[in-house]
Design an enzyme around this catalytic site. Structure first.
Site, mmCIF file in Angstrom:
data_model
loop_
_atom_site.group_PDB
_atom_site.id
_atom_site.type_symbol
_atom_site.label_atom_id
_atom_site.label_comp_id
_atom_site.label_asym_id
_atom_site.label_seq_id
_atom_site.Cartn_x
_atom_site.Cartn_y
_atom_site.Cartn_z
ATOM 1 N N GLY A 139 -5.172 18.778 7.844
ATOM 2 C CA GLY A 139 -5.780 17.685 7.370
ATOM 3 C C GLY A 139 -5.763 16.541 8.422
ATOM 4 O O GLY A 139 -4.772 16.702 8.962
ATOM 5 N N ASP A 187 -1.155 5.303 -5.009
ATOM 6 C CA ASP A 187 -2.617 5.802 -4.332
ATOM 7 C C ASP A 187 -2.875 7.345 -4.991
ATOM 8 O O ASP A 187 -3.219 8.344 -4.440
ATOM 9 C CB ASP A 187 -2.471 6.165 -2.890
ATOM 10 C CG ASP A 187 -3.667 6.426 -2.022
ATOM 11 O OD1 ASP A 187 -4.788 5.733 -2.766
ATOM 12 O OD2 ASP A 187 -3.760 6.978 -1.149
ATOM 13 N N GLY A 204 -6.046 11.888 8.157
ATOM 14 C CA GLY A 204 -6.418 10.810 7.319
ATOM 15 C C GLY A 204 -6.216 9.591 8.096
ATOM 16 O O GLY A 204 -6.023 9.507 9.229
ATOM 17 N N GLY A 205 -6.389 8.500 7.481
ATOM 18 C CA GLY A 205 -6.168 7.237 8.145
ATOM 19 C C GLY A 205 -4.631 7.053 8.877
ATOM 20 O O GLY A 205 -4.431 6.143 9.693
ATOM 21 N N MET A 206 -3.758 7.398 8.146
ATOM 22 C CA MET A 206 -2.224 7.394 8.367
ATOM 23 C C MET A 206 -1.846 8.400 9.447
ATOM 24 O O MET A 206 -0.768 8.379 9.860
ATOM 25 C CB MET A 206 -1.700 7.132 6.984
ATOM 26 C CG MET A 206 -1.721 6.377 6.372
ATOM 27 S SD MET A 206 -1.639 4.399 7.101
ATOM 28 C CE MET A 206 0.305 4.583 7.439
#
Length: 592
Positions: free
Chosen positions: A25, A145, A27-29
């Site tokens: 995956g 989150d 993601g933004g991080m």
């Protein structure tokens, strides 16, 4: 501290032991990799953290130090519903978070594939996520989150909360950058949007938004831009849910703007357990339609206390069959029609008059009978009392002519109960203490799959009839059993069961639930388990004492159990109409 130029590629080894295999995956991080721990010989998930573009070296260093410290904080949480953090390695001056590899789907994947969930199914997921959050909060860790993408439904049936990478350790110095928004704006609690210190209640708000999105298909405060979304979180009223049904009180309780007024974690867990097992909460707005229609009704307890007294359920008042609707004659309301409340009162008054007349008839009959017995049956001066009406005298005479010693009809008794006491109702939830076994067979009782059921009743005294049932129909359970809820005692019972069924020299996978019978039969959700026989108990061996092997299809040995076997196998299709698509194997998901 500079940022490396290129992105990592498969085949790279991190910290001398973690071999990157492929991406799971993004993601933004950063990126999440499937990797192999070359030291322990197991597959893991490795999160490659990357700083956002545009930050200077000092800001990047502060962010990496914070993420590294908070990853170690998440490692303190020990719960089967939380992704385990194994290690935090440093490579290229960056932290690489090594985690448990969870195979399955995320809740976001399930919602995208199947659409909104039923309230019962959403509550089932919510209860398990809340259990993971409570464990984290007890360790002093906030998630910050909670959202569908961070809830994983593993192939083994677990619901796992992932991505504590931006969690905050209570009591530590905050290292955050000015203006930084940590987490997804639409799941952010109002106090965090206002820059105030978050607490466990902030995670409960995010859980409420996640449940709202699960049943409604959209989050309640989402707008076009992050700033407008944050403004709506702080200022806008909660849009009334249309599909939540019995889950509505939970959503309204978790999504209160003031953290002090939100549902406590204990009360939210109790309410989710009731809805998840098919019950209704007071004020939930009716039953759930479709295959998940509830079979039991549960009520709030006063003050939200788990040990408080449960108020009695109101008795339904059947409408009088002879009382028609208002027709405009003889009424007291405008237009000559009697209001509905007045009509009900008139019906009750008419019933009282009928009972009073019956009582007068009965008393007159007794007086006449007594005078006959004292004055002889041959006298001619015996008459009915003057206080009785002519109709009463005729009724009494008819009773005497039939039988001088006959008892009056039970329907004439003024103390007859208008309706019988309804049967008690039960809410049931089952959890696995141990859901898998691997070793020699038959499995010992202290290591075999074990389960605990919690059954609550809405009134006592009550008698619960139950049995443990499996999809395969083969179980070591004892068949139907009963337990008594004594008046004035606890209205909750815990029922334990150890499943000793196995498949010789192979892996036996099954599911178990608790079934209740009575006026309103019900059952818990299926809980899956597996038993792997690595050696011993093989084909051709003599089963242990009390075991009940039977031939299967094409001569294959059937599962063996050291306990009783039901008369006939159960059909999974007949007993489990809602097979969850999220249990499909072959997909791998980790925190992004």
């Amino acid at each position: 501290m500079g940022e490396p130029g290129g992105e990592s590629a498969p085949g790279r080894v991190i910290a001398g032991r973690y071999l990157l295999l492929d991406q799971l995956g993004r993601g933004g991080m950063g990126v999440v990799w499937r990797a192999r721990d070359e030291v322990l010989g197991r597959e893991v998930a490795v999160k490659e953290v990357r700083a956002p573009a545009g930050l200077d070296h000092a800001a990047i260093g502060r962010m990496y130090r914070r993420l590294e410290r908070e990853a170690w904080a998440a490692a303190r949480v020990s719960h089967r519903g939380v992704v385990t953090v194994y290690d935090v390695a440093t490579e290229d001056g960056r932290p690489w978070i090594v985690m448990e590899l969870v195979r399955g789907l995320s809740l976001a994947d399930v919602l995208e594939a199947d659409g909104p969930l039923t309230p019962q199914r959403a509550a089932h997921f919510g209860e398990q996520v809340l259990a993971a959050l409570r464990s984290a909060h007890e360790a002093g860790v906030l998630h910050r989150d909670v959202k569908p993408a961070n809830v994983l439904i593993a192939n083994d049936g677990r619901v796992v909360l992932s991505d504590f990478g931006i969690a905050s350790l209570e009591g530590s110095s905050a290292i955050t950058m000015t203006g930084e928004v940590v987490g997804s704006p639409e799941y952010l609690a109002p106090e965090r949007a206002l820059g105030r210190e978050p607490g466990p209640e902030s995670d409960l708000w995010s859980l409420g938004v996640m449940l709202y999105a699960a049943v409604e298909g959209v989050t309640p405060f989402r707008h076009d831009t992050p700033l407008s979304t944050l403004r709506a979180v702080v200022d806008d009223e909660l849009p009334p849910p249309h599909r939540a049904g019995p889950l509505t009180p939970v959503l309204e309780g978790l999504l209160r703007k003031d953290p002090a007024e939100r549902l406590s974690a204990t009360e939210a867990a109790r309410m989710l357990r009731i809805v998840g097992t098919g019950g209704l909460l007071r004020g939930s707005g009716g039953a759930v339609s479709g295959p998940d229609s509830p079979t039991a009704t549960a009520h709030h307890r006063d003050g939200g206390r788990e040990d408080g007294p449960t108020p009695p359920m109101p008795m339904p008042v059947p409408p009088p069959s002879a009382a028609p609707a208002a027709t405009g004659t003889g009424g007291t309301g405008p237009g000559g029609g009697a209001p509905a409340r007045g009509g009900a009162a008139g019906a009750v008054l008419a019933a009282g008059i009928v009972i009073l007349l019956l009582a007068i008839v009965f008393l007159g009959w007794l007086l006449l009978k007594d005078r006959e017995e004292s004055g002889g049956t041959g006298g001619t001066g015996t008459t009915a009392p003057a206080t009785a009406s002519s109709a009463a005298s005729e009724s009494a005479s008819a009773s005497r002519s039939r039988s001088p010693s006959a008892s009056p009809s039970p329907s004439a008794s003024p103390s007859a109960s208008p309706s019988a006491t309804p049967a008690p109702r039960f809410a049931v939830a089952v959890r696995a203490v141990r859901d898998d076994y691997r070793g020699t067979c038959p499995p010992p009782e202290d290591r075999a799959p074990a389960f605990t059921a919690t059954v609550e009743t809405d009134r006592a005294p009550a008698v619960l009839e139950y049995r443990w049932a499996t999809r395969s129909g083969v179980t070591s359970g004892s068949g139907w059993q009963s337990v008594m809820y004594e008046e004035g005692g606890s209205r909750s019972r815990q029922l334990d069961h150890t499943e000793l069924t196995y498949y010789p020299s192979a892996t036996f996978t099954d599911a178990i639930r608790l079934e209740l019978r009575g006026a309103e039969p019900s059952a818990s959700e299926w809980v899956e388990f597996s038993v792997t026989c690595e050696d011993g108990g093989g084909e051709g061996e003599t089963p242990p004492a009390g075991a009940s092997p039977s031939p299967g299809a094409s001569g294959t040995a059937a599962p063996v159990t050291a306990g009783p076997v039901p008369a006939g196998p159960q059909s999974p299709q007949a007993t489990d109409p809602g097979t969850a698509p999220e249990a499909a194997a072959g997909q791998e998901t980790a925190a992004s």
